[in-house]
Motif scaffolding. Structure first.
Motif, PDB file in Angstrom:
ATOM      1  N   SER A   1     -24.079  -0.646 -20.830  1.00  0.00           N
ATOM      2  CA  SER A   1     -22.765  -0.798 -21.447  1.00  0.00           C
ATOM      3  C   SER A   1     -21.738  -0.756 -20.319  1.00  0.00           C
ATOM      4  CB  SER A   1     -22.507   0.329 -22.446  1.00  0.00           C
ATOM      5  OG  SER A   1     -22.330   1.559 -21.756  1.00  0.00           O
ATOM      6  N   VAL A   2     -20.522  -1.151 -20.615  1.00  0.00           N
ATOM      7  CA  VAL A   2     -19.477  -1.123 -19.588  1.00  0.00           C
ATOM      8  C   VAL A   2     -19.211   0.330 -19.167  1.00  0.00           C
ATOM      9  CG1 VAL A   2     -17.099  -1.765 -19.040  1.00  0.00           C
ATOM     10  CG2 VAL A   2     -18.490  -3.274 -20.454  1.00  0.00           C
ATOM     11  N   ALA A   3     -19.224   1.249 -20.115  1.00  0.00           N
ATOM     12  CA  ALA A   3     -19.006   2.666 -19.795  1.00  0.00           C
ATOM     13  C   ALA A   3     -20.112   3.204 -18.880  1.00  0.00           C
ATOM     14  CB  ALA A   3     -18.928   3.491 -21.076  1.00  0.00           C
ATOM     15  N   GLU A   4     -21.362   2.807 -19.137  1.00  0.00           N
ATOM     16  CA  GLU A   4     -22.468   3.237 -18.273  1.00  0.00           C
ATOM     17  C   GLU A   4     -22.317   2.661 -16.873  1.00  0.00           C
ATOM     18  OE1 GLU A   4     -26.128   3.774 -21.435  1.00  0.00           O
ATOM     19  OE2 GLU A   4     -25.597   1.746 -20.780  1.00  0.00           O
ATOM     20  N   LEU A   5     -21.904   1.408 -16.791  1.00  0.00           N
ATOM     21  CA  LEU A   5     -21.684   0.780 -15.495  1.00  0.00           C
ATOM     22  C   LEU A   5     -20.594   1.517 -14.725  1.00  0.00           C
ATOM     23  CD1 LEU A   5     -23.118  -1.665 -14.315  1.00  0.00           C
ATOM     24  CD2 LEU A   5     -21.156  -3.038 -14.982  1.00  0.00           C
ATOM     25  N   ASN A   6     -19.553   1.924 -15.428  1.00  0.00           N
ATOM     26  CA  ASN A   6     -18.477   2.707 -14.831  1.00  0.00           C
ATOM     27  C   ASN A   6     -19.013   4.024 -14.264  1.00  0.00           C
ATOM     28  OD1 ASN A   6     -16.584   5.187 -15.988  1.00  0.00           O
ATOM     29  ND2 ASN A   6     -15.489   3.772 -14.645  1.00  0.00           N
ATOM     30  N   GLN A   7     -19.860   4.700 -15.013  1.00  0.00           N
ATOM     31  CA  GLN A   7     -20.424   5.978 -14.565  1.00  0.00           C
ATOM     32  C   GLN A   7     -21.337   5.795 -13.362  1.00  0.00           C
ATOM     33  OE1 GLN A   7     -22.331   7.496 -18.052  1.00  0.00           O
ATOM     34  NE2 GLN A   7     -20.431   8.305 -18.916  1.00  0.00           N
ATOM     35  N   VAL A   8     -22.126   4.735 -13.357  1.00  0.00           N
ATOM     36  CA  VAL A   8     -23.092   4.497 -12.286  1.00  0.00           C
ATOM     37  C   VAL A   8     -22.399   4.054 -11.000  1.00  0.00           C
ATOM     38  CG1 VAL A   8     -25.003   2.999 -11.575  1.00  0.00           C
ATOM     39  CG2 VAL A   8     -24.997   3.985 -13.855  1.00  0.00           C
ATOM     40  N   THR A   9     -21.385   3.185 -11.119  1.00  0.00           N
ATOM     41  CA  THR A   9     -20.764   2.591  -9.933  1.00  0.00           C
ATOM     42  C   THR A   9     -19.473   3.269  -9.499  1.00  0.00           C
ATOM     43  OG1 THR A   9     -19.447   1.017 -11.217  1.00  0.00           O
ATOM     44  CG2 THR A   9     -21.662   0.307 -10.535  1.00  0.00           C
TER      45      THR A   9
ATOM     46  N   ALA B   1     -10.943  -0.627 -16.141  1.00  0.00           N
ATOM     47  CA  ALA B   1     -10.034  -1.780 -16.160  1.00  0.00           C
ATOM     48  C   ALA B   1     -10.545  -2.877 -15.224  1.00  0.00           C
ATOM     49  CB  ALA B   1      -8.620  -1.356 -15.762  1.00  0.00           C
ATOM     50  N   SER B   2     -11.063  -2.495 -14.068  1.00  0.00           N
ATOM     51  CA  SER B   2     -11.583  -3.482 -13.115  1.00  0.00           C
ATOM     52  C   SER B   2     -12.841  -4.164 -13.653  1.00  0.00           C
ATOM     53  CB  SER B   2     -11.898  -2.816 -11.777  1.00  0.00           C
ATOM     54  OG  SER B   2     -10.717  -2.311 -11.191  1.00  0.00           O
ATOM     55  N   LEU B   3     -13.704  -3.377 -14.295  1.00  0.00           N
ATOM     56  CA  LEU B   3     -14.917  -3.947 -14.884  1.00  0.00           C
ATOM     57  C   LEU B   3     -14.562  -4.951 -15.983  1.00  0.00           C
ATOM     58  CD1 LEU B   3     -17.154  -0.763 -15.050  1.00  0.00           C
ATOM     59  CD2 LEU B   3     -17.490  -2.748 -13.569  1.00  0.00           C
ATOM     60  N   TYR B   4     -13.650  -4.549 -16.873  1.00  0.00           N
ATOM     61  CA  TYR B   4     -13.268  -5.457 -17.955  1.00  0.00           C
ATOM     62  C   TYR B   4     -12.571  -6.708 -17.414  1.00  0.00           C
ATOM     63  CZ  TYR B   4     -14.659  -2.336 -21.701  1.00  0.00           C
ATOM     64  OH  TYR B   4     -15.392  -1.565 -22.571  1.00  0.00           O
ATOM     65  N   ARG B   5     -11.786  -6.571 -16.347  1.00  0.00           N
ATOM     66  CA  ARG B   5     -11.144  -7.735 -15.734  1.00  0.00           C
ATOM     67  C   ARG B   5     -12.211  -8.675 -15.166  1.00  0.00           C
ATOM     68  NH1 ARG B   5      -7.505  -5.365 -13.036  1.00  0.00           N
ATOM     69  NH2 ARG B   5      -8.776  -4.925 -11.198  1.00  0.00           N
ATOM     70  N   GLY B   6     -13.203  -8.122 -14.483  1.00  0.00           N
ATOM     71  CA  GLY B   6     -14.291  -8.935 -13.943  1.00  0.00           C
ATOM     72  C   GLY B   6     -15.067  -9.645 -15.031  1.00  0.00           C
TER      73      GLY B   6
ATOM     74  N   ALA C   1     -20.573  -5.954 -28.929  1.00  0.00           N
ATOM     75  CA  ALA C   1     -20.530  -5.050 -27.774  1.00  0.00           C
ATOM     76  C   ALA C   1     -20.839  -5.827 -26.501  1.00  0.00           C
ATOM     77  CB  ALA C   1     -21.539  -3.929 -27.957  1.00  0.00           C
ATOM     78  N   ILE C   2     -20.159  -5.491 -25.432  1.00  0.00           N
ATOM     79  CA  ILE C   2     -20.397  -6.142 -24.142  1.00  0.00           C
ATOM     80  C   ILE C   2     -21.503  -5.393 -23.421  1.00  0.00           C
ATOM     81  CG2 ILE C   2     -19.403  -6.685 -21.883  1.00  0.00           C
ATOM     82  CD1 ILE C   2     -16.666  -6.804 -23.317  1.00  0.00           C
ATOM     83  N   ARG C   3     -22.494  -6.131 -22.935  1.00  0.00           N
ATOM     84  CA  ARG C   3     -23.600  -5.540 -22.170  1.00  0.00           C
ATOM     85  C   ARG C   3     -23.761  -6.316 -20.870  1.00  0.00           C
ATOM     86  NH1 ARG C   3     -22.615  -1.927 -24.989  1.00  0.00           N
ATOM     87  NH2 ARG C   3     -23.861  -1.099 -26.678  1.00  0.00           N
ATOM     88  N   VAL C   4     -24.061  -5.586 -19.797  1.00  0.00           N
ATOM     89  CA  VAL C   4     -24.228  -6.176 -18.474  1.00  0.00           C
ATOM     90  C   VAL C   4     -25.696  -6.029 -18.082  1.00  0.00           C
ATOM     91  CG1 VAL C   4     -23.515  -6.043 -16.062  1.00  0.00           C
ATOM     92  CG2 VAL C   4     -21.846  -5.605 -17.883  1.00  0.00           C
ATOM     93  N   PRO C   5     -26.356  -7.132 -17.708  1.00  0.00           N
ATOM     94  CA  PRO C   5     -27.772  -7.061 -17.328  1.00  0.00           C
ATOM     95  C   PRO C   5     -27.990  -6.111 -16.146  1.00  0.00           C
ATOM     96  CG  PRO C   5     -27.080  -9.340 -17.567  1.00  0.00           C
ATOM     97  CD  PRO C   5     -25.846  -8.504 -17.634  1.00  0.00           C
ATOM     98  N   VAL C   6     -29.117  -5.437 -16.154  1.00  0.00           N
ATOM     99  CA  VAL C   6     -29.462  -4.480 -15.108  1.00  0.00           C
ATOM    100  C   VAL C   6     -29.412  -5.127 -13.732  1.00  0.00           C
ATOM    101  CG1 VAL C   6     -31.350  -3.079 -14.186  1.00  0.00           C
ATOM    102  CG2 VAL C   6     -30.793  -2.969 -16.605  1.00  0.00           C
ATOM    103  N   ASP C   7     -29.919  -6.357 -13.589  1.00  0.00           N
ATOM    104  CA  ASP C   7     -29.922  -6.987 -12.266  1.00  0.00           C
ATOM    105  C   ASP C   7     -28.522  -7.327 -11.767  1.00  0.00           C
ATOM    106  OD1 ASP C   7     -29.643  -9.049 -14.127  1.00  0.00           O
ATOM    107  OD2 ASP C   7     -30.868 -10.445 -12.992  1.00  0.00           O
TER     108      ASP C   7
ATOM    109  N   LEU D   1     -26.127  -5.208 -11.806  1.00  0.00           N
ATOM    110  CA  LEU D   1     -25.720  -3.987 -11.096  1.00  0.00           C
ATOM    111  C   LEU D   1     -26.026  -4.121  -9.610  1.00  0.00           C
ATOM    112  CD1 LEU D   1     -24.718  -1.061 -10.915  1.00  0.00           C
ATOM    113  CD2 LEU D   1     -27.027  -0.347 -11.547  1.00  0.00           C
ATOM    114  N   ASP D   2     -27.196  -4.652  -9.262  1.00  0.00           N
ATOM    115  CA  ASP D   2     -27.550  -4.846  -7.857  1.00  0.00           C
ATOM    116  C   ASP D   2     -26.553  -5.765  -7.158  1.00  0.00           C
ATOM    117  OD1 ASP D   2     -29.807  -3.262  -8.168  1.00  0.00           O
ATOM    118  OD2 ASP D   2     -31.075  -4.979  -8.672  1.00  0.00           O
ATOM    119  N   ARG D   3     -26.183  -6.852  -7.830  1.00  0.00           N
ATOM    120  CA  ARG D   3     -25.222  -7.802  -7.266  1.00  0.00           C
ATOM    121  C   ARG D   3     -23.854  -7.148  -7.071  1.00  0.00           C
ATOM    122  NH1 ARG D   3     -21.379 -11.359  -8.088  1.00  0.00           N
ATOM    123  NH2 ARG D   3     -21.013 -10.692 -10.202  1.00  0.00           N
ATOM    124  N   ILE D   4     -23.422  -6.365  -8.051  1.00  0.00           N
ATOM    125  CA  ILE D   4     -22.134  -5.681  -7.972  1.00  0.00           C
ATOM    126  C   ILE D   4     -22.141  -4.698  -6.803  1.00  0.00           C
ATOM    127  CG2 ILE D   4     -20.634  -3.997  -9.131  1.00  0.00           C
ATOM    128  CD1 ILE D   4     -21.479  -5.391 -11.783  1.00  0.00           C
ATOM    129  N   GLU D   5     -23.226  -3.952  -6.659  1.00  0.00           N
ATOM    130  CA  GLU D   5     -23.307  -2.951  -5.589  1.00  0.00           C
ATOM    131  C   GLU D   5     -23.355  -3.596  -4.213  1.00  0.00           C
ATOM    132  OE1 GLU D   5     -26.638  -0.586  -6.879  1.00  0.00           O
ATOM    133  OE2 GLU D   5     -25.272   0.900  -7.744  1.00  0.00           O
TER     134      GLU D   5
END
Length: 70
Positions: A21-29, A34-39, A53-59, A61-65
């Motif tokens: 979820s976007v919230a999980e991505l926020n916690q992990v990264t 606001a930046s995640l939702y803008r992206g 609901a907006i979901r971001v694929p696990v892979d 996350l690697d690209r974002i990092e």
């Protein structure tokens, strides 16, 4: 990433996580929501909508990092 589910009678199941979820991505990264939702809105972050609901694929996350490089 794997998710372990506890079931009654001491049974355990492990399932492969496919999305954050976007919230999980926020916690992990640590990237602000606001930046995640803008992206997501600008299609810079790959995502899907599941039941609204907006979901971001696990892979993704690697690209974002890696700074957004493919």
């Amino acid at each position: 990433p794997r998710l372990v589910l506890e079931r009654g009678s001491g049974m355990r199941s492990t399932i492969q996580r496919r999305y954050y979820s976007v919230a999980e991505l926020n916690q992990v990264t640590g990237i602000p929501l606001a930046s995640l939702y803008r992206g997501i809105r600008q299609n810079e972050i790959r995502h899907v909508r599941i039941g609204g609901a907006i979901r971001v694929p696990v892979d993704e996350l690697d690209r974002i990092e890696q700074g957004g490089r493919s």
